[in-house]
Design an enzyme around this catalytic site. Structure first.
Site, PDB file in Angstrom:
ATOM      1  N   ASN A   1       0.843  -1.205   0.000  1.00 41.54           N
ATOM      2  CA  ASN A   1       0.000   0.000   0.000  1.00 41.54           C
ATOM      3  C   ASN A   1       0.875   1.250   0.000  1.00 41.54           C
ATOM      4  O   ASN A   1       2.100   1.152  -0.010  1.00 41.54           O
ATOM      5  CB  ASN A   1      -0.964  -0.025   1.194  1.00 41.54           C
ATOM      6  CG  ASN A   1      -0.207  -0.092   2.508  1.00 41.54           C
ATOM      7  OD1 ASN A   1       0.529   0.817   2.864  1.00 41.54           O
ATOM      8  ND2 ASN A   1      -0.378  -1.200   3.233  1.00 41.54           N
TER       9      ASN A   1
ATOM     10  N   ASP B   1      -4.515  -6.095   5.271  1.00 36.54           N
ATOM     11  CA  ASP B   1      -5.548  -6.898   5.932  1.00 36.54           C
ATOM     12  C   ASP B   1      -5.566  -8.331   5.383  1.00 36.54           C
ATOM     13  O   ASP B   1      -5.954  -9.257   6.088  1.00 36.54           O
ATOM     14  CB  ASP B   1      -6.920  -6.246   5.736  1.00 36.54           C
ATOM     15  CG  ASP B   1      -6.998  -4.930   6.516  1.00 36.54           C
ATOM     16  OD1 ASP B   1      -6.409  -4.867   7.614  1.00 36.54           O
ATOM     17  OD2 ASP B   1      -7.611  -3.966   6.010  1.00 36.54           O
TER      18      ASP B   1
ATOM     19  N   LYS C   1       7.985 -17.590 -10.385  1.00 41.43           N
ATOM     20  CA  LYS C   1       7.381 -16.386 -10.947  1.00 41.43           C
ATOM     21  C   LYS C   1       6.180 -16.779 -11.811  1.00 41.43           C
ATOM     22  O   LYS C   1       6.292 -17.677 -12.664  1.00 41.43           O
ATOM     23  CB  LYS C   1       8.440 -15.656 -11.788  1.00 41.43           C
ATOM     24  CG  LYS C   1       7.963 -14.336 -12.305  1.00 41.43           C
ATOM     25  CD  LYS C   1       9.049 -13.617 -13.083  1.00 41.43           C
ATOM     26  CE  LYS C   1       8.448 -12.403 -13.769  1.00 41.43           C
ATOM     27  NZ  LYS C   1       9.340 -11.826 -14.742  1.00 41.43           N
TER      28      LYS C   1
ATOM     29  N   PRO D   1      -3.416 -11.592  10.638  1.00 40.90           N
ATOM     30  CA  PRO D   1      -3.758 -11.312  12.033  1.00 40.90           C
ATOM     31  C   PRO D   1      -3.790  -9.798  12.261  1.00 40.90           C
ATOM     32  O   PRO D   1      -3.058  -9.054  11.607  1.00 40.90           O
ATOM     33  CB  PRO D   1      -2.593 -11.941  12.819  1.00 40.90           C
ATOM     34  CG  PRO D   1      -1.483 -12.081  11.837  1.00 40.90           C
ATOM     35  CD  PRO D   1      -2.110 -12.222  10.472  1.00 40.90           C
ATOM     36  N   ASP D   2      -4.655  -9.342  13.168  1.00 37.36           N
ATOM     37  CA  ASP D   2      -4.665  -7.929  13.557  1.00 37.36           C
ATOM     38  C   ASP D   2      -3.676  -7.793  14.708  1.00 37.36           C
ATOM     39  O   ASP D   2      -3.955  -8.196  15.843  1.00 37.36           O
ATOM     40  CB  ASP D   2      -6.074  -7.486  13.968  1.00 37.36           C
ATOM     41  CG  ASP D   2      -6.139  -5.979  14.183  1.00 37.36           C
ATOM     42  OD1 ASP D   2      -5.219  -5.427  14.837  1.00 37.36           O
ATOM     43  OD2 ASP D   2      -7.086  -5.354  13.702  1.00 37.36           O
ATOM     44  N   ILE D   3      -2.510  -7.244  14.423  1.00 42.29           N
ATOM     45  CA  ILE D   3      -1.408  -7.201  15.401  1.00 42.29           C
ATOM     46  C   ILE D   3      -1.815  -6.400  16.630  1.00 42.29           C
ATOM     47  O   ILE D   3      -1.645  -6.831  17.774  1.00 42.29           O
ATOM     48  CB  ILE D   3      -0.140  -6.593  14.743  1.00 42.29           C
ATOM     49  CG1 ILE D   3       0.233  -7.385  13.482  1.00 42.29           C
ATOM     50  CG2 ILE D   3       1.018  -6.563  15.731  1.00 42.29           C
ATOM     51  CD1 ILE D   3       1.296  -6.749  12.617  1.00 42.29           C
TER      52      ILE D   3
ATOM     53  N   LYS E   1     -13.283   1.954  16.504  1.00 41.09           N
ATOM     54  CA  LYS E   1     -12.037   1.164  16.577  1.00 41.09           C
ATOM     55  C   LYS E   1     -11.486   1.167  18.001  1.00 41.09           C
ATOM     56  O   LYS E   1     -10.992   0.166  18.496  1.00 41.09           O
ATOM     57  CB  LYS E   1     -11.015   1.803  15.628  1.00 41.09           C
ATOM     58  CG  LYS E   1      -9.977   0.856  15.127  1.00 41.09           C
ATOM     59  CD  LYS E   1      -9.344   1.376  13.861  1.00 41.09           C
ATOM     60  CE  LYS E   1     -10.317   1.313  12.701  1.00 41.09           C
ATOM     61  NZ  LYS E   1      -9.751   1.768  11.455  1.00 41.09           N
TER      62      LYS E   1
ATOM     63  N   LYS F   1     -11.178  -2.470  19.715  1.00 42.26           N
ATOM     64  CA  LYS F   1      -9.844  -3.020  20.031  1.00 42.26           C
ATOM     65  C   LYS F   1      -9.441  -2.721  21.469  1.00 42.26           C
ATOM     66  O   LYS F   1      -8.324  -3.028  21.881  1.00 42.26           O
ATOM     67  CB  LYS F   1      -8.794  -2.480  19.048  1.00 42.26           C
ATOM     68  CG  LYS F   1      -9.077  -2.854  17.580  1.00 42.26           C
ATOM     69  CD  LYS F   1      -7.859  -2.653  16.663  1.00 42.26           C
ATOM     70  CE  LYS F   1      -8.261  -2.803  15.194  1.00 42.26           C
ATOM     71  NZ  LYS F   1      -7.166  -2.745  14.252  1.00 42.26           N
TER      72      LYS F   1
HETATM   73  O1  C5P Z   1      -8.806  -1.875  11.750  1.00 44.48           O
HETATM   74  P1  C5P Z   1      -7.794  -1.011  11.097  1.00 44.48           P
HETATM   75  O2  C5P Z   1      -6.902  -1.740  10.174  1.00 44.48           O
HETATM   76  O3  C5P Z   1      -8.339   0.235  10.464  1.00 44.48           O
HETATM   77  O4  C5P Z   1      -6.933  -0.486  12.339  1.00 44.48           O
HETATM   78  C1  C5P Z   1      -5.820   0.288  12.153  1.00 44.48           C
HETATM   79  C2  C5P Z   1      -4.928   0.157  13.344  1.00 44.48           C
HETATM   80  O5  C5P Z   1      -4.698  -1.230  13.629  1.00 44.48           O
HETATM   81  C3  C5P Z   1      -3.557   0.728  13.106  1.00 44.48           C
HETATM   82  O6  C5P Z   1      -3.069   1.164  14.344  1.00 44.48           O
HETATM   83  C4  C5P Z   1      -2.775  -0.448  12.556  1.00 44.48           C
HETATM   84  O7  C5P Z   1      -1.388  -0.299  12.763  1.00 44.48           O
HETATM   85  C5  C5P Z   1      -3.351  -1.600  13.356  1.00 44.48           C
HETATM   86  N1  C5P Z   1      -3.383  -2.873  12.612  1.00 44.48           N
HETATM   87  C6  C5P Z   1      -2.585  -3.925  13.013  1.00 44.48           C
HETATM   88  N2  C5P Z   1      -2.646  -5.119  12.347  1.00 44.48           N
HETATM   89  C7  C5P Z   1      -3.501  -5.291  11.310  1.00 44.48           C
HETATM   90  C8  C5P Z   1      -4.311  -4.225  10.888  1.00 44.48           C
HETATM   91  C9  C5P Z   1      -4.230  -3.017  11.565  1.00 44.48           C
HETATM   92  O8  C5P Z   1      -1.792  -3.753  13.957  1.00 44.48           O
HETATM   93  N3  C5P Z   1      -3.526  -6.453  10.684  1.00 44.48           N
END
Ligand code: C5P
Length: 400
Positions: free
Chosen positions: A215, A284, A294, A310-312, A342, A346
Site C-alpha cells: 500500500n 488486511d 514467478k 492477524p490484527d497485530i 475502533k 480493540k
Molecule cells: O482496523 P484497522 O486496520 O483500520 O486499524 C488500524 C490500526 O490497527 C492501526 O493502528 C494499525 O497499525 C493496526 N493494525 C494492526 N494489524 C492489522 C491491521 C491493523 O496492527 N492487521
C-alpha cells in the site's frame, strides 16, 4: 502545540577545530539554521587550514570569530560574550588537541578561553574526530573520561573509513545525526524510562518471488514518532515494513516485510514495553498460497486467493499483560464514527485518527486524538510536529 522550527529562539555557538571533517560543519551550520537556531561560528587557527571563514559567514549570516584579540565585539571580550546568550556550545569536529586543552582548562586561544569562561546555562557538546590510533591512545581515553565527568555531552565518534585511509573509530558523526543529538538535548524528557514499541510503514505480501501486495504508506508518521520518542528519553524499538527512510538516531530498528513477520516481531517484544504504538498500515489480506515460481502471463485473467492477516494491534491489546496501546485509524470518511468504533472494538486507551486525504504518504498530517475524554483535534502540521504532540498526549495519559 508549536509548529515553528524546533530550535527557534535558541543560540548555538558552533566551534570548528582543525580536522578534515571541518567541511561537514558547514552542512551542520545549515541544518541548525534550518531548524530555527541562531548560529555563531568560532574557528581555531588550525580549522582555517581546512575550511574558509567566508563559508560559515555566508551560511550563518553572522561574523565568524577566531581571534582572542578581535576588536569587533563592542567590549573586546568575545571570549566572554559569545556564550552568554547561547544555550549550547557545540564543538564539531573536536580534535584530540582541542579535547586535551579542554580537560586541562587551558586558555591560550579564543575557543579554549571561551570554553573556560562558559557558564552553566550554556551546555557543552563535543563531536570528536581524529585518526583511530589517536582515539585509542590511553591519553585520549583518559581525557574523554575527564571531559564526560566535567559534564560535556559527547557525541561519537563514528566508525568507518578515515581520511588517512585507515578504518576504525574516529570519524565525526554525520551532520544529520549531530542535529538529532542537538534536538534531543533540547527536548524535555517526558518519556524518560519508558520503553516504546512502534510499527511503521506498509507491509508487503508475497504473490510470487518478485511480486507483492502492498500500500501507499510512506512510514513517515511512524518514523517521526520513533524519533520524537527517542528524543523525549524513551528506549525505542521500531518494527518497520519496507520504506526508504533512514533509521532515526538512537532507535533500534527491526526490518520486516510481511504482516506475519511484523506480527511475530511484535509478539516477541511487546511484553518488555510500556507503550505500543501501531502506526503500520498492515495489509488486511495476504495471498493464500504465494507461488514459489514467478507467475507467467499466459492467461487473460489472474485471480489470487487472499486470506485474512492477524490484527497485530488487537492481538496485543487483548492480552492481560498488554502495554498502553495506541492505534491509528486512517479513514476515507466518517472519521469520528470509525475511529471511536475502533477504540472501543480493540479496547484502546488512545486512537489517532486521520482522513486518508489528509495524511497518507504525505509530509504533513491533520489528526484527531480520541481517548476516554473525547476528541482532541490537532492543527495540520508536519509529521514530526504531530508526532511530538501525540507523544505529549501519551505521556499525560500515562501519568493519570
Ligand atoms: O482496523 P484497522 O486496520 O483500520 O486499524 C488500524 C490500526 O490497527 C492501526 O493502528 C494499525 O497499525 C493496526 N493494525 C494492526 N494489524 C492489522 C491491521 C491493523 O496492527 N492487521
Amino acid at each position: 502545540m508549536n509548529s515553528k522550527a524546533e530550535l527557534s529562539g535558541r543560540t548555538i555557538v558552533l566551534a570548528v577545530t582543525g580536522g578534515v571533517a571541518a567541511y561537514k560543519s558547514a552542512e551542520l551550520a545549515r541544518l541548525l539554521i534550518k531548524e530555527g537556531a541562531r548560529v555563531r561560528v568560532v574557528m581555531t587557527e588550525a580549522a582555517a587550514h581546512f575550511i574558509g571563514a567566508a563559508t560559515f559567514q555566508a551560511i550563518t549570516g553572522e561574523p565568524v570569530w577566531s581571534d582572542l584579540w578581535d576588536a569587533r565585539m563592542p567590549n573586546g571580550m568575545a571570549h566572554i560574550d559569545l556564550t552568554r546568550d547561547a544555550q549550547l556550545l557545540l564543538i564539531a569536529p573536536a580534535t584530540a588537541d582541542c579535547i586535551a586543552k579542554l580537560v586541562q582548562g587551558r586558555a591560550d586561544d579564543l575557543l579554549s578561553t571561551l570554553c573556560l569562561a562558559r557558564d552553566a546555562t550554556c551546555a557543552l557538546m563535543v563531536a570528536p574526530a581524529m585518526n583511530r590510533q589517536m582515539w585509542e591512545h590511553p591519553a585520549t581515553a583518559r581525557n574523554m573520561n575527564t571531559l564526560r565527568g566535567d559534564g560535556a555531552i559527547v557525541v561519537g565518534p563514528a566508525a568507518g573509513e578515515q581520511a588517512c585511509g585507515e578504518v576504525g573509530l574516529g570519524r565525526m558523526v554525520e551532520p544529520a545525526e549531530l542535529l538529532d543529538a542537538v534536538l534531543a538535548h533540547f527536548t524535555p524528557k517526558t518519556m524518560a524510562g519508558r520503553r516504546v514499541l512502534i510499527t511503521a510503514g506498509p507491509t508487503a505480501e508475497a504473490i510470487d518471488p518478485v511480486r507483492v501486495v502492498t500500500n501507499l504508506s510512506s512510514g513517515r508518521m511512524g518514523y517521526a514518532l520513533a524519533c520524537a520518542a527517542a528524543r523525549a528519553g524513551a528506549e525505542v524499538t521500531l518494527i518497520s515494513g519496507p520504506t526508504g527512510l533512514a533509521k532515526p538516531f538512537g532507535v533500534e530498528r527491526v526490518d520486516v516485510s510481511s504482516a506475519l513477520s511484523m506480527h511475530e516481531a511484535v509478539l516477541s517484544r511487546y511484553a518488555a514495553c510500556d507503550v505500543f504504538i501501531a502506526v503500520a498500515a498492515v495489509a488486511d489480506y495476504r495471498p493464500a498460497a504465494p507461488s514459489e515460481r514467478k507467475i507467467k502471463k499466459s492467461a487473460d485473467k489472474l485471480s489470487i486467493d487472499m486470506v485474512r492477516n492477524p490484527d497485530i494491534l488487537a492481538d496485543v491489546a487483548a492480552r492481560a499483560d498488554a502495554p498502553f496501546c495506541v492505534g491509528f485509524a486512517a479513514e476515507s470518511h466518517d472519521l469520528d464514527t470509525y475511529a471511536q468504533g475502533k477504540r472501543a472494538a480493540k479496547k484502546l486507551p488512545l486512537v489517532v485518527g486521520n482522513l486518508v486525504a489528509d495524511g497518507l504518504g504525505g509530509e504533513d498530517n491533520a489528526v484527531v486524538l480520541y481517548d476516554a475524554e473525547g476528541r482532541h483535534p490537532l492543527v495540520r502540521a508536519p509529521k514530526p510536529v504531530i508526532a511530538r504532540a501525540i507523544l505529549e498526549h501519551i505521556s499525560r495519559l500515562l501519568k493519570d
